[in-house]
Design a protein around this motif. Structure first.
Motif, PDB file in Angstrom:
ATOM      1  N   TYR A   1       2.860   6.209  -2.984  1.00  0.00           N
ATOM      2  CA  TYR A   1       4.464   6.652  -3.258  1.00  0.00           C
ATOM      3  C   TYR A   1       4.162   6.879  -4.692  1.00  0.00           C
ATOM      4  N   ASP A   2       4.031   5.679  -5.331  1.00  0.00           N
ATOM      5  CA  ASP A   2       4.399   5.482  -6.728  1.00  0.00           C
ATOM      6  C   ASP A   2       2.851   7.013  -7.416  1.00  0.00           C
ATOM      7  N   ARG A   3       1.775   6.562  -7.024  1.00  0.00           N
ATOM      8  CA  ARG A   3       0.584   7.509  -7.579  1.00  0.00           C
ATOM      9  C   ARG A   3       1.169   9.194  -6.597  1.00  0.00           C
ATOM     10  N   ARG A   4       1.743   9.646  -6.235  1.00  0.00           N
ATOM     11  CA  ARG A   4       1.974  10.820  -6.146  1.00  0.00           C
ATOM     12  C   ARG A   4       3.109  11.023  -6.702  1.00  0.00           C
ATOM     13  N   GLN A   5       3.777  10.176  -7.229  1.00  0.00           N
ATOM     14  CA  GLN A   5       5.021  10.533  -8.268  1.00  0.00           C
ATOM     15  C   GLN A   5       4.840  10.037  -9.560  1.00  0.00           C
ATOM     16  N   ALA A   6       3.664   9.948  -9.800  1.00  0.00           N
ATOM     17  CA  ALA A   6       3.041   9.709 -11.435  1.00  0.00           C
ATOM     18  C   ALA A   6       3.450   9.672 -12.463  1.00  0.00           C
ATOM     19  N   LYS A   7       4.180  10.850 -13.272  1.00  0.00           N
ATOM     20  CA  LYS A   7       4.754  10.619 -14.015  1.00  0.00           C
ATOM     21  C   LYS A   7       6.196   9.994 -14.203  1.00  0.00           C
TER      22      LYS A   7
ATOM     23  N   LEU B   1       0.353  -1.290  -0.547  1.00  0.00           N
ATOM     24  CA  LEU B   1       0.061   0.491  -0.282  1.00  0.00           C
ATOM     25  C   LEU B   1       1.185   1.171  -0.103  1.00  0.00           C
ATOM     26  N   ALA B   2       1.877   1.594   1.123  1.00  0.00           N
ATOM     27  CA  ALA B   2       3.305   2.592   0.717  1.00  0.00           C
ATOM     28  C   ALA B   2       3.333   2.685  -0.436  1.00  0.00           C
ATOM     29  N   LYS B   3       3.833   1.448  -0.910  1.00  0.00           N
ATOM     30  CA  LYS B   3       4.173   1.698  -1.676  1.00  0.00           C
ATOM     31  C   LYS B   3       3.901   2.105  -3.258  1.00  0.00           C
TER      32      LYS B   3
END
Length: 136
Positions: free
Chosen positions: A109-115, A104-106
């Motif tokens: 994090y990936d969604r926050r750093q999407a591009k 979930l954390a990963k």
């Protein structure tokens, strides 16, 4: 070792463990052999199912051949990581919570750093696919 298990070991050693006389189900008359066969069949089916799901998830974005190449050419590290995570998650509820929380954390994090994250993931998958197909 549990008390029950210890009692059974003693009975077997004394020759007192008796079957009920019922025939053993399965291809072999040896129950241990049947368990080994069942385990092998289940694991093989699981691996085939996992690969099919992975290919299906990647096919729409990368095309059939590239998706196949990505799945077939995964690194040993990623395979061992998946195996380790699944082992930890299935051993206890604490392990399942820890692995689930990490995933979930990963994801968050990936969604926050999407591009950046998407580009990095695409590059890694395509690089792995190219290594296996001999293009790179």
């Amino acid at each position: 070792m549990s008390k029950r298990r210890e009692e059974l070991r003693k009975k077997v050693a004394r020759g007192q463990a008796r079957a009920r006389g019922e025939p053993v189900r399965g291809p072999s008359t040896n129950p241990a052999t049947n368990l080994i066969m069942a385990n092998a069949i289940i694991r093989t089916g699981s691996i085939l199912f996992r690969k099919a799901v992975e290919k299906r998830m990647l096919k729409d974005r990368y095309g059939k051949e590239t998706a196949k190449s990505i799945v077939e050419n995964q690194s040993m590290g990623s395979t061992l990581l998946s195996l380790g995570m699944s082992r930890i998650a299935t051993k206890s509820s604490t392990g399942a919570i820890a692995v689930g929380g990490g995933m979930l954390a990963k994801t968050l994090y990936d969604r926050r750093q999407a591009k950046k994250s998407r580009a990095k993931g695409d590059a890694q998958l395509l690089e792995d696919a190219a290594e296996g197909s001999g293009e790179g």
